[in-house]
Each structure stands twice: as structure tokens, then as C-alpha cells.
Design an enzyme around this catalytic site. Structure first.
Site, PDB file in Angstrom:
ATOM      1  N   ASP A 254       0.705  -1.103   0.031  1.00  0.00           N
ATOM      2  CA  ASP A 254       0.053   0.053  -0.269  1.00  0.00           C
ATOM      3  C   ASP A 254       0.944   1.398  -0.022  1.00  0.00           C
ATOM      4  OD1 ASP A 254      -1.967  -1.903   0.377  1.00  0.00           O
ATOM      5  OD2 ASP A 254      -1.939  -1.369   2.455  1.00  0.00           O
TER       6      ASP A 254
ATOM      7  N   GLU B 124     -11.169  -1.217  -3.510  1.00  0.00           N
ATOM      8  CA  GLU B 124     -10.385  -0.843  -2.376  1.00  0.00           C
ATOM      9  C   GLU B 124      -9.296   0.160  -3.030  1.00  0.00           C
ATOM     10  OE1 GLU B 124      -8.956  -4.038  -0.296  1.00  0.00           O
ATOM     11  OE2 GLU B 124      -7.468  -4.119  -1.429  1.00  0.00           O
TER      12      GLU B 124
END
Length: 321
Positions: A33, A203
Site C-alpha cells: 500500500d 479498495e
């Protein structure tokens, strides 16, 4: 700032040998991420520590003058300075404002509104921290429009407004931040949280503006599987509606799998774009065995993002003047 999307831990940088390419992964360790930011003449990456949820209680950061040589800054934020965060600290989003650095993060992986957690914000005087909790509680601590409060991204529009785009469980919301980042402002329609979920969204949203158009990017597929990937849509406003264009980042079984949850660098001099993302090395099957990579991101004449070629070589040096 973020939107503008061979590793040698030695110093000083002037003594480092010239490298032709960064190589992927760009630094060692299990990380995911990645948040890409540019502050002054330094590139920064703020990743999630890729480990079991109970061990995700801190964030490291990495800085580089050229995208090739990286310095690790350990524990720029950890749970000891966020009283309500206990686990699953995920997906940093960074922004600089008035000489302060704001670090947005998810924590605790809440499953309903009765649990404590969600999206928090910390602040520091320097990009390497140390960061401290800004408000002593989650900034967004409940579900709105079905979106789990995780995977936040902060976007500064050309009019100076700051928006937070976030959401898991297949829903994406946008909200305008108050000027002090301590709360959520009201949108023109009177709401605080507007759903902007594009087709196939899962997401990891990311937004930038280019030639007057707003690009919303996101991850789709399963984060533990090889089909994890990045797609994008375009709109005339950060509030949408967004028209899906297609997928631009995905696995290459000969190089890596599970390529997703990204951010973007835009180097305005020369108009260079880079995608910073995580992926799973060939042969790795553990869910948390993820590494950070950088590759070029290019556009066609119509402004569409070309499919990204993921590489082992990485990118060439690009010092910031």
C-alpha cells in the site's frame, strides 16, 4: 505531494555509485500500500508494514533524491502515539500544509459501527516525523454508504480544497476535509459523504488531476490473489460521476503477481509520471509477502493511461531539481 500515486542504505548520497536503474523491489522488506509523496528535492514512500494484523502497529518511511537510492526512516508513526489504534494500521496518505505534514491512516479493521477504529490523522513538523495523533480519535470512525473506513487518499484540488477519498468493501466515498483536517466539511449538496463507486471497485483509491480532468484509480480483485490489479476512471469533477476506462496495472506471471494498491508520482519538470505499487514476488504465496515497486506510467494523445509494463529493472534515476 502525493498527487502530483539497487537499494543502498548508505550516506552521504554524493558517495553512492551511479545506478542505471532502481531495480524492483525498490527497497528490502515486506511492505504494501505505498503512498508516494514529493517534498522539496526528496521522493518519499510511506507503506503499510505487511505483516499479521496484530503486528501492524507502526509505519516506516523511505526517502530518495533520485528514485534509485533509498534511506529508511523507521517507525515514523506507531501505535504508542495513537491511543485508540491497536492493530491493522494501513495505507498511509500524506499531505503537507502550511509547513506541517499530515499523515492519514486506517486502524483496527473495524467491521461495524460499534467497534473503535477507522481513519485517523497524525501530524509532524517534518516528513520523517515523528508523527503524533492530531485529534485523539478517528476522523472517520463509522460506515457511510457501505464503505469500510480504510484505504484513505487525500487530494488537493486546484482551488485549494482538500478531499479525502476512501473505502473498502466495494464502496468508495469522497468527503471534503475541514481546513484544519480535524473534521469533515459539508459538500454543496448538503451531505458529508458522497459515494462515487466506479464499476468493479474494491479498495485503494487514488486521485489526480491532469489537463482539467479528474482521474480516479483503484484496486480490484482479491488482495491475496494473483488477480489483484489497478483500474481507472475519468470525470469532470472530483465528485464524479466517473466513467470507467479500464485496467492499467496487473500481474505478469514471469515477473510478479498481485500488482495493486498504488499511488502516483508526477515530476512536473519534463512531465514524468510513475506508478508506485506493491506486488508479490514469483514463488511467494504468503498473503503478507508483498514488496514495493516503481514503474513508468504514460498517457496516449487522448489522455488515457497506457497499460503499465511491470519490470524487474525499475526506473532510471530522476533527481529533483
Amino acid at each position: 505531494m502525493r498527487q502530483l500515486c539497487r537499494i543502498l542504505f548508505t550516506a552521504p548520497f554524493a558517495l553512492l555509485p551511479l545506478a542505471v536503474h532502481a531495480a524492483n523491489p525498490v527497497f528490502p522488506g515486506w511492505y504494501a500500500d505505498p503512498e508516494a509523496a514529493i517534498y522539496g528535492k526528496q521522493y518519499w514512500i510511506y507503506p503499510t508494514t505487511s505483516d499479521a494484523y496484530a503486528k501492524q502497529t507502526y509505519f516506516d518511511a523511505f526517502s530518495s533524491p533520485d528514485l534509485v537510492h533509498w534511506t529508511k526512516h523507521p517507525r515514523v508513526l506507531d501505535a504508542s502515539h495513537v491511543t485508540w489504534a491497536k492493530k491493522a494500521m494501513w495505507a498511509p496518505a500524506l499531505v503537507e500544509k502550511n509547513g506541517k505534514y499530515y499523515f492519514f491512516f486506517g486502524a483496527n479493521d473495524i467491521q461495524n459501527d460499534k467497534e473503535m477504529g477507522g481513519i485517523g490523522v497524525a501530524v509532524a513538523d517534518h516528513p520523517e516525523g515523528p508523527f503524533r495523533d492530531l485529534i485523539g480519535k478517528p476522523l472517520i470512525g463509522a460506515f457511510h454508504n457501505g464503505a469500510q473506513p480504510i484505504d484513505q487518499f487525500v487530494f488537493k484540488d486546484s482551488d485549494g480544497a482538500y478531499y479525502i477519498i476512501y473505502g473498502g468493501w466495494g464502496h468508495a466515498n469522497i468527503a471534503r476535509l475541514k481546513d484544519d483536517f480535524k473534521g469533515i466539511a459539508t459538500l454543496p449538496d448538503g451531505s458529508q459523504f458522497k459515494e462515487i463507486t466506479p464499476k468493479d471497485y474494491v479498495e485503494g483509491p487514488c486521485m489526480f488531476k491532469r489537463n482539467g480532468k479528474y482521474y480516479l484509480m483503484w484496486s480490484e480483485g482479491g488482495w491475496t490473489g494473483p488477480d489483484y490489479s489497478v483500474a481507472y476512471a475519468i470525470a469532470d469533477s472530483p465528485l464524479g460521476p466517473f466513467t470507467r476506462i479500464g485496467k492499467i496495472l496487473q500481474q505478469d506471471p514471469s515477473i510478479a503477481t498481485g500488482a495493486g494498491h498504488h499511488s502516483v508520482y508526477h515530476v512536473t519538470k519534463g512531465d514524468h509520471w510513475y506508478i508506485v505499487y506493491h506486488r508479490r514476488p514469483i514463488g511467494e504465496t504468503a498473503a503478507n509477502h508483498r514488496v514495493v515497486a516503481i514503474d513508468r506510467m504514460d498517457f496516449d494523445a487522448q489522455g488515457h493511461i497506457l497499460p503499465v509494463k511491470i519490470t524487474n529493472e525499475g526506473v532510471a534515476p530522476m533527481p529533483l531539481d
